[in-house]
Every structure is written in C-alpha cells, then in structure tokens.
Design a protein around this motif. Structure first.
Motif, PDB file in Angstrom:
ATOM      1  N   GLY A 119      13.278  10.834   5.031  1.00 52.93           N
ATOM      2  CA  GLY A 119      12.396  11.851   5.715  1.00 52.93           C
ATOM      3  C   GLY A 119      11.744  12.851   5.093  1.00 52.93           C
ATOM      4  N   ASP A 191       0.597   8.756   4.242  1.00 56.76           N
ATOM      5  CA  ASP A 191       1.400   8.559   5.374  1.00 56.76           C
ATOM      6  C   ASP A 191       2.800   7.869   4.907  1.00 56.76           C
ATOM      7  OD1 ASP A 191       2.357   7.776   7.899  1.00 56.76           O
ATOM      8  OD2 ASP A 191       0.936   6.318   8.252  1.00 56.76           O
ATOM      9  N   THR A 192       3.709   8.490   5.211  1.00 57.40           N
ATOM     10  CA  THR A 192       5.090   7.892   4.761  1.00 57.40           C
ATOM     11  C   THR A 192       5.732   7.046   5.638  1.00 57.40           C
ATOM     12  OG1 THR A 192       6.395  10.004   5.436  1.00 57.40           O
ATOM     13  CG2 THR A 192       5.388   9.899   3.170  1.00 57.40           C
ATOM     14  N   SER A 193       5.145   6.911   6.924  1.00 58.32           N
ATOM     15  CA  SER A 193       5.919   6.444   8.240  1.00 58.32           C
ATOM     16  C   SER A 193       6.009   4.798   7.809  1.00 58.32           C
ATOM     17  CB  SER A 193       5.079   6.614   9.395  1.00 58.32           C
ATOM     18  OG  SER A 193       3.721   5.956   9.351  1.00 58.32           O
ATOM     19  N   GLU A 194       5.051   4.396   7.164  1.00 56.20           N
ATOM     20  CA  GLU A 194       5.024   2.756   7.073  1.00 56.20           C
ATOM     21  C   GLU A 194       6.155   2.634   6.100  1.00 56.20           C
ATOM     22  OE1 GLU A 194       2.432  -0.994   5.503  1.00 56.20           O
ATOM     23  OE2 GLU A 194       1.660   0.917   5.513  1.00 56.20           O
ATOM     24  N   ALA A 196       8.912   4.568   5.451  1.00 61.80           N
ATOM     25  CA  ALA A 196      10.185   4.729   5.703  1.00 61.80           C
ATOM     26  C   ALA A 196      10.420   3.598   6.631  1.00 61.80           C
ATOM     27  CB  ALA A 196       9.973   6.107   6.838  1.00 61.80           C
ATOM     28  N   GLY A 197       9.840   2.876   7.476  1.00 66.03           N
ATOM     29  CA  GLY A 197      10.169   1.736   8.266  1.00 66.03           C
ATOM     30  C   GLY A 197      10.443   0.554   7.424  1.00 66.03           C
ATOM     31  N   LYS A 200      13.796   1.585   5.955  1.00 64.13           N
ATOM     32  CA  LYS A 200      15.191   1.249   7.076  1.00 64.13           C
ATOM     33  C   LYS A 200      15.532  -0.125   7.516  1.00 64.13           C
ATOM     34  CE  LYS A 200      14.315   5.883   9.178  1.00 64.13           C
ATOM     35  NZ  LYS A 200      13.415   6.546  10.445  1.00 64.13           N
TER      36      LYS A 200
END
Length: 401
Positions: A119, A191-194, A196-197, A200
């Motif tokens: 995060g 954009d770090t969301s991709e 991070a997904g 995980k």
C-alpha cells in the motif's frame, strides 16, 4: 470388505462429481456443504484417484488445473486424515520437513517483506523493500524445482500422474506471475492499484499452493514412498538447491541406503552409467546427433573416438583411430597442441578455447581435460562447433513455430 470397497468407490465418484460441478460453474459455497455432509477423513490418495480418473475420462489437464485453486479451498478444513501427522515426516532434515521449513520461510517473506509495502510502494523506501522482497520470493523456484524433479518422478513411478501435472502447471503460473510483477515494478508507474492487485493475487496463489503441498501432496508421498526412496531424494536435493540456508542433515540418509556402483558396465545389452542406461544403438546415434563435433584422445595421447555428425567442420577418417595426436596436426601448430596436453596432464589448466573464421562459418574449438573421480588425468575432449547462428540469436523464443 465389499462394503468398504463400495464406500470407497462411492466417495471417489462423489469427489469426481463435485469437481465436475465446479467445472460446470457452480460456486464453492454450493458444493462445500455437499462435500462436508458426505465425507469424513478423505485421504490424499482418494483425491489423487479422482483427479486421475477425470484425466482418463477426457477432461484436459489445463481445465483441471484451472479448478485446482477452487477445489483446494473446498477441501481445506475438511480433510481430517490429511491434517494428521504421518509417522516419519517429523524427522529433522527429512525432505518433507525441509519442504515445510521452506514453506514457513515463504510465508514469512510474503507477510514480512511484501505485504507491509503493497500500500505504500510510491514511497522510495517501501518500493526498494518491496523489490527486495519480490527478489527473495523468486527463489521459490528452487522449492518448486525440487518438488517437480525429485518428488513427482516417484509419484509417477506409483502411477499417480494427474496431480503432479496439475500442480506443475500451477507452479509455472506462479513463476510467471512473479516475473510479471517484477517487470511491472521495474518500470515507471503512477497508478499502483493494478500492481497491488497482481501482488495480492500472487500471494494468494502461493498460499493455496502451500496448503495443497502440505495437505494433499506430502501425505500422498509419505503414504507411498519407501525409506530408501526418501534417502535418494535427500541425497539428490543439494544438486538443485534450497530456498533456505543451513538445511539440517537427515541422519537416516547417511546410512543404510543402497548406492548404485559409479563404474559403468554392460548389462542386458545396455551401457549402464551412473545417471542412466542406453543401448549401443541409442548411445551411438545420440553422440552423432550432438550439434557439435567431439573427439576424445586418451591419456596415452592417441585418438580413441570421434563423433560422426552430419555437418562436420574438420574432416575425420577412421584411420585416425589409434594415431598419436601430435601426428594429427600440421608441424607449424603441433607445439600448441602438445603444450595444451602437458598443461592438462600437470593440472595447470582444465580447458583452452580458440575461435577462427572459416568462410561463412565462425568456429569455436574447445579443449577440456578429462579426469576421473580421483582427479587423475585420463584424456582430452575436443569440441568443435560453428557458432555463427548462435551469435545472431536475440530476444527470446518460447513457442514452436
């Protein structure tokens, strides 16, 4: 007895039916209750038999592989027998105990070196720590390689083939996911969301694989393998390597195992070597199929063998067999050859390389000292190859054209 057999067959059919239902689109919750109502103490062998039966009935391995994570979640928490400790697995240094030690290390890497930084990867310090954690996690390849190259062959020996194929496929997917994440982290991003997904998802896949190893694969192996087979696995494991340092020595592996003779021999029309056996026809044609020429000169300095590949670089005739190597080279260069041989005999060198242009070819000529297990000189191996096309290779090729 017939009642036990019938119950076993019924449970196997039910397992197959549950896996089919998952394959047809039912959710985990829809089948889990059915599973828990029908089963008490399902063994790893029965799960293996169900998967094998599905493969034999025509369901492709890759389709079963897609179900692997789902049905592992269904089985989790309900396989009483698999959760039990099997005698012999708790011995310090036993291959299964080492695999479990590595799993604990993998869990530690995921929880301590990766998850805390997902995060906050925008921060330079967190990003660097995350990169180091992913690099450490990539060493999982050693764990999977030992499983695939040492454990799976014994399951196949006992005709358990479907589970290894499915698990190996998932191992490769995990390896690829690690590379994808590392590649993404190596590029500039906003954009770090991709990412991070992806991380995980990767960690969840690895956690599921740990469960499948410890609750399905390991008990299955412990049910079937003999102590001598475990000793052989222990002795071969260091050849591949470990994810952890300071692997304990399994005391049982130090005594009592019957070792094959290291000396080659002829047996039933085959040449038996420490790492395999072949017929003379297989050996001859394998050597002649090598993509390079080889010539062997014995310790008495006479030519003893040369291969007969289709694209020879230097001419060889059978009259060269038994000829002194000095007489096989022009007077102007014979001193070079004699010097190489002397350096090999004295132990000063173990190899020497030369490369020359010959028309359209670029030829690499390599000489290697051949020594026995005691390190004693027994001859010279000459390897000659046109490496022109090899020099031109770029990028990667992973698919058959």
């Amino acid at each position: 007895m017939s009642e036990l057999i019938n119950n076993r067959e019924m449970r196997k059919e039910t397992l197959k039916n549950i896996i089919r239902q998952l394959h047809e689109g039912k959710t985990m919750d829809e089948v889990k209750q059915q599973f828990e109502e029908v089963f008490h103490g399902v063994s790893a062998s029965e799960i293996s038999e169900a998967e094998t039966a599905l493969v034999l009935e025509g369901i492709p391995n890759d389709e079963i592989q897609n179900l692997c994570d789902v049905h592992a979640s269904v089985f989790k928490g309900t396989i009483d027998e698999i959760h039990g400790n099997i005698e012999g697995s708790s011995q310090k240094g036993h291959p299964i105990e080492v695999m479990k030690m590595e799993n604990r290390e993998i869990e530690k890497i995921m929880e301590d070196q990766i998850r805390p930084y997902i995060g906050s990867m925008e921060e330079p310090d967190s990003y660097q720590l995350l990169m180091k954690g992913m690099e450490r996690l990539s060493k999982i390849d050693l764990h999977y390689s030992r499983k695939e190259n040492l454990l799976f062959p014994y399951l196949e020996k006992y005709e358990v083939t479907a589970p290894p194929k499915v698990m190996w496929g998932v191992d490769d997917e995990i390896r690829m996911q690690i590379k994808v994440v590392q590649t993404m982290l190596g590029k500039s991003f906003t954009d770090t969301s991709e990412i991070a997904g992806k991380i995980k998802e990767l960690l969840d896949r690895i956690a599921e694989m740990i469960f499948k190893e410890e609750n399905i694969l390991f008990p299955m192996l412990l049910e079937k393998l003999t102590e001598d087979e475990w000793k052989m696995i222990a002795s071969e494991s260091r050849e591949i390597g470990y994810l952890i340092d300071h692997v304990p020595e399994w005391k049982e592996s130090l005594s009592g195992v019957k070792k094959e003779s290291m000396e080659p021999k002829a047996e039933n029309g085959e040449v038996v070597l420490p790492t395999g056996r072949m017929t003379l026809e297989e050996l001859k044609n394998m050597l002649n199929t090598l993509p390079f020429d080889i010539t062997f000169v014995g310790k008495d300095d006479t030519v003893k063998y040369f291969s007969e590949g289709k694209e020879r670089i230097f001419a060889r005739t059978k009259t060269v067999i038994g000829r002194t190597v000095s007489n096989c080279h022009p007077p102007a260069s014979v001193h070079i050859v004699e010097g190489i041989v002397e350096d090999f005999k004295s132990g000063k060198k173990d190899s020497e390389d030369f490369w020359i242009n010959m028309g359209d070819a670029f030829v690499l000529i390599r000489y290697f000292a051949v020594r026995n297990e005691q390190g004693e000189y027994i001859g010279v191996l000459e390897v000659t190859q046109n490496i022109k096309k090899i020099q031109q290779i770029q990028g990667e090729k992973r698919l058959v054209e």
